[in-house]
Design a protein around this motif. Structure first.
Motif, PDB file in Angstrom:
ATOM      1  N   UNK A 156       0.830  -1.213   0.000  1.00  0.00           N
ATOM      2  CA  UNK A 156       0.000   0.000   0.000  1.00  0.00           C
ATOM      3  C   UNK A 156       0.857   1.253   0.000  1.00  0.00           C
ATOM      4  N   UNK A 157       0.259   2.356  -0.374  1.00  0.00           N
ATOM      5  CA  UNK A 157       0.960   3.637  -0.353  1.00  0.00           C
ATOM      6  C   UNK A 157       1.264   4.014   1.109  1.00  0.00           C
ATOM      7  N   UNK A 158       2.358   4.738   1.360  1.00  0.00           N
ATOM      8  CA  UNK A 158       2.679   5.142   2.730  1.00  0.00           C
ATOM      9  C   UNK A 158       1.665   6.150   3.257  1.00  0.00           C
ATOM     10  N   UNK A 159       1.613   6.334   4.563  1.00  0.00           N
ATOM     11  CA  UNK A 159       0.682   7.322   5.131  1.00  0.00           C
ATOM     12  C   UNK A 159       0.988   8.726   4.604  1.00  0.00           C
ATOM     13  N   UNK A 160       0.030   9.613   4.671  1.00  0.00           N
ATOM     14  CA  UNK A 160       0.264  10.990   4.213  1.00  0.00           C
ATOM     15  C   UNK A 160       1.459  11.623   4.927  1.00  0.00           C
ATOM     16  N   UNK A 161       2.284  12.303   4.155  1.00  0.00           N
ATOM     17  CA  UNK A 161       3.456  12.952   4.712  1.00  0.00           C
ATOM     18  C   UNK A 161       4.631  12.027   4.955  1.00  0.00           C
ATOM     19  N   UNK A 162       4.498  10.756   4.573  1.00  0.00           N
ATOM     20  CA  UNK A 162       5.585   9.793   4.750  1.00  0.00           C
ATOM     21  C   UNK A 162       5.974   9.207   3.388  1.00  0.00           C
ATOM     22  N   UNK A 163       7.101   8.530   3.334  1.00  0.00           N
ATOM     23  CA  UNK A 163       7.592   7.950   2.077  1.00  0.00           C
ATOM     24  C   UNK A 163       8.405   6.699   2.377  1.00  0.00           C
ATOM     25  N   UNK A 164       8.423   5.782   1.404  1.00  0.00           N
ATOM     26  CA  UNK A 164       9.300   4.623   1.500  1.00  0.00           C
ATOM     27  C   UNK A 164      10.673   5.028   0.957  1.00  0.00           C
ATOM     28  N   UNK A 165      11.709   4.747   1.722  1.00  0.00           N
ATOM     29  CA  UNK A 165      13.065   5.035   1.268  1.00  0.00           C
ATOM     30  C   UNK A 165      13.840   3.726   1.158  1.00  0.00           C
ATOM     31  N   UNK A 166      14.660   3.616   0.113  1.00  0.00           N
ATOM     32  CA  UNK A 166      15.455   2.406  -0.132  1.00  0.00           C
ATOM     33  C   UNK A 166      16.891   2.638   0.325  1.00  0.00           C
ATOM     34  N   UNK A 167      17.558   1.542   0.743  1.00  0.00           N
ATOM     35  CA  UNK A 167      18.917   1.661   1.270  1.00  0.00           C
ATOM     36  C   UNK A 167      19.788   0.500   0.819  1.00  0.00           C
ATOM     37  N   UNK A 168      20.988   0.808   0.334  1.00  0.00           N
ATOM     38  CA  UNK A 168      22.032  -0.192   0.182  1.00  0.00           C
ATOM     39  C   UNK A 168      22.717  -0.320   1.541  1.00  0.00           C
ATOM     40  N   UNK A 169      22.943  -1.537   1.985  1.00  0.00           N
ATOM     41  CA  UNK A 169      23.545  -1.727   3.306  1.00  0.00           C
ATOM     42  C   UNK A 169      24.801  -2.593   3.189  1.00  0.00           C
ATOM     43  N   UNK A 170      25.922  -2.038   3.566  1.00  0.00           N
ATOM     44  CA  UNK A 170      27.191  -2.757   3.700  1.00  0.00           C
ATOM     45  C   UNK A 170      27.981  -2.020   4.780  1.00  0.00           C
ATOM     46  N   UNK A 171      27.726  -2.416   6.001  1.00  0.00           N
ATOM     47  CA  UNK A 171      28.238  -1.614   7.104  1.00  0.00           C
ATOM     48  C   UNK A 171      27.213  -0.551   7.428  1.00  0.00           C
ATOM     49  N   UNK A 172      27.468   0.692   7.054  1.00  0.00           N
ATOM     50  CA  UNK A 172      26.495   1.765   7.270  1.00  0.00           C
ATOM     51  C   UNK A 172      25.557   1.875   6.071  1.00  0.00           C
ATOM     52  N   UNK A 173      24.268   2.178   6.325  1.00  0.00           N
ATOM     53  CA  UNK A 173      23.301   2.299   5.227  1.00  0.00           C
ATOM     54  C   UNK A 173      23.639   3.448   4.283  1.00  0.00           C
ATOM     55  N   UNK A 174      23.334   3.245   3.018  1.00  0.00           N
ATOM     56  CA  UNK A 174      23.564   4.266   1.995  1.00  0.00           C
ATOM     57  C   UNK A 174      22.261   4.427   1.212  1.00  0.00           C
ATOM     58  N   UNK A 175      21.732   5.644   1.165  1.00  0.00           N
ATOM     59  CA  UNK A 175      20.421   5.862   0.561  1.00  0.00           C
ATOM     60  C   UNK A 175      20.425   5.472  -0.921  1.00  0.00           C
ATOM     61  N   UNK A 176      19.370   4.737  -1.316  1.00  0.00           N
ATOM     62  CA  UNK A 176      19.172   4.380  -2.718  1.00  0.00           C
ATOM     63  C   UNK A 176      17.999   5.143  -3.310  1.00  0.00           C
ATOM     64  N   UNK A 177      17.472   6.113  -2.551  1.00  0.00           N
ATOM     65  CA  UNK A 177      16.420   6.962  -3.080  1.00  0.00           C
ATOM     66  C   UNK A 177      15.070   6.738  -2.419  1.00  0.00           C
ATOM     67  N   UNK A 178      14.205   7.737  -2.544  1.00  0.00           N
ATOM     68  CA  UNK A 178      12.831   7.679  -2.041  1.00  0.00           C
ATOM     69  C   UNK A 178      11.921   7.239  -3.176  1.00  0.00           C
ATOM     70  N   UNK A 179      11.016   6.318  -2.885  1.00  0.00           N
ATOM     71  CA  UNK A 179      10.125   5.786  -3.919  1.00  0.00           C
ATOM     72  C   UNK A 179       8.962   6.736  -4.155  1.00  0.00           C
ATOM     73  N   UNK A 180       8.656   6.951  -5.430  1.00  0.00           N
ATOM     74  CA  UNK A 180       7.478   7.740  -5.794  1.00  0.00           C
ATOM     75  C   UNK A 180       6.242   6.836  -5.773  1.00  0.00           C
ATOM     76  N   UNK A 181       5.056   7.443  -5.840  1.00  0.00           N
ATOM     77  CA  UNK A 181       3.823   6.657  -5.883  1.00  0.00           C
ATOM     78  C   UNK A 181       3.815   5.741  -7.097  1.00  0.00           C
ATOM     79  N   UNK A 182       4.309   6.243  -8.230  1.00  0.00           N
ATOM     80  CA  UNK A 182       4.337   5.438  -9.454  1.00  0.00           C
ATOM     81  C   UNK A 182       5.282   4.245  -9.322  1.00  0.00           C
ATOM     82  N   UNK A 183       6.415   4.439  -8.678  1.00  0.00           N
ATOM     83  CA  UNK A 183       7.364   3.342  -8.505  1.00  0.00           C
ATOM     84  C   UNK A 183       6.810   2.264  -7.584  1.00  0.00           C
ATOM     85  N   UNK A 184       6.008   2.647  -6.619  1.00  0.00           N
ATOM     86  CA  UNK A 184       5.425   1.664  -5.699  1.00  0.00           C
ATOM     87  C   UNK A 184       4.499   0.715  -6.441  1.00  0.00           C
TER      88      UNK A 184
END
Length: 252
Positions: free
Chosen positions: A183-211
């Motif tokens: 489902x879509x995230x709650x209003x005012x929130x977003x799903x964020x993706x992360x590459x993890x190898x030791x410390x997390x590294x942002x892979x970007x915030x997902x848009x509604x279309x990408x979800x």
């Protein structure tokens, strides 16, 4: 209309366009086409049309007139042939090609259409083979990642329902992210993706279309990551994950 019905119809487009089905299977596909929604029906018709156009273009480019003697032999055979039905009952140990097919990625669709097409015409024992090459564009980046020799895939459940699938390739240094039933995230929130190898590294915030995208989202920069995570963040994302939802392990 279920997602499985839509995907099954699209997977049937290739064999339908190439007439590689029995009459009963062809009727089943046409019945399925009438049951799906307008979008799926249009996608199916476009795939069939593209395959027909590609084969027609390939034949037109490489076609050469048949020698007069061969042409006359074929015509003579046609005139004297009893024109037996081309569809016969199969032996009990043979099953139609259609029944062996499994769900395929789009990369299969691209490779089939762009590969050499062999058209075989058999008339009264005379066989003429024409081999042509298609001119379709190269597969998309997502298709190349999924089809890479070292490609692998990991799937994890999403809290609240649905699942996340990550197809990844070290040689392509990228992943393809697909969410199913999330489902879509709650209003005012977003799903964020992360590459993890030791410390997390942002892979970007997902848009509604990408979800909701069925083709997936390509994210470059896999590097040496051993995990891929999703978190719930304020709209616009965070520098570090604050509420991790799920994490997938990426094997070597």
């Amino acid at each position: 209309m279920s997602e499985s019905s839509r995907q099954r119809l699209l997977d049937d487009a290739e064999v339908y366009a190439l007439h590689a089905t029995t009459d009963a299977e062809r009727r089943d596909i046409e019945a399925e086409r009438t049951r799906v929604d307008d979008t799926a029906r249009a996608q199916f018709d476009i795939l069939v049309s593209e395959i027909h156009e590609t084969l027609a273009l390939a034949v037109a480019v490489d076609a050469t007139p048949a020698p007069d003697r061969l042409r006359q032999v074929v015509l003579d055979r046609v005139a004297s042939s009893d024109q037996e039905p081309t569809v016969r009952e199969l032996p009990p140990n043979v099953t139609p090609l259609h029944r062996h097919r499994q769900p395929r990625s789009k990369s299969w669709r691209y490779s089939m259409v762009s590969a050499a097409a062999a058209v075989i015409v058999a008339v009264g024992g005379v066989v003429v083979v024409t081999q042509t090459m298609g001119n379709d564009p190269q597969p998309s980046q997502a298709d190349q990642i999924v089809a890479a020799p070292d490609a692998r895939r990991a799937t994890a459940e999403f809290p609240g329902g649905g699942s996340a699938t990550v197809s990844y390739s070290l040689s392509q240094n990228a992943v393809v992210v697909t969410l199913d039933g999330v489902s879509q995230p709650p209003p005012g929130r977003a799903y964020q993706m992360w590459f993890v190898d030791g410390s997390p590294r942002s892979a970007g915030v997902m848009t509604d279309e990408q979800i909701t995208s069925e083709s997936g989202t390509v994210v470059d920069g896999l590097g040496a990551s051993t995990n891929f995570a999703f978190s719930l963040e304020p709209a616009g994302g965070s520098a570090q994950p604050t509420e991790v939802l799920t994490m997938l392990t990426l094997g070597a």
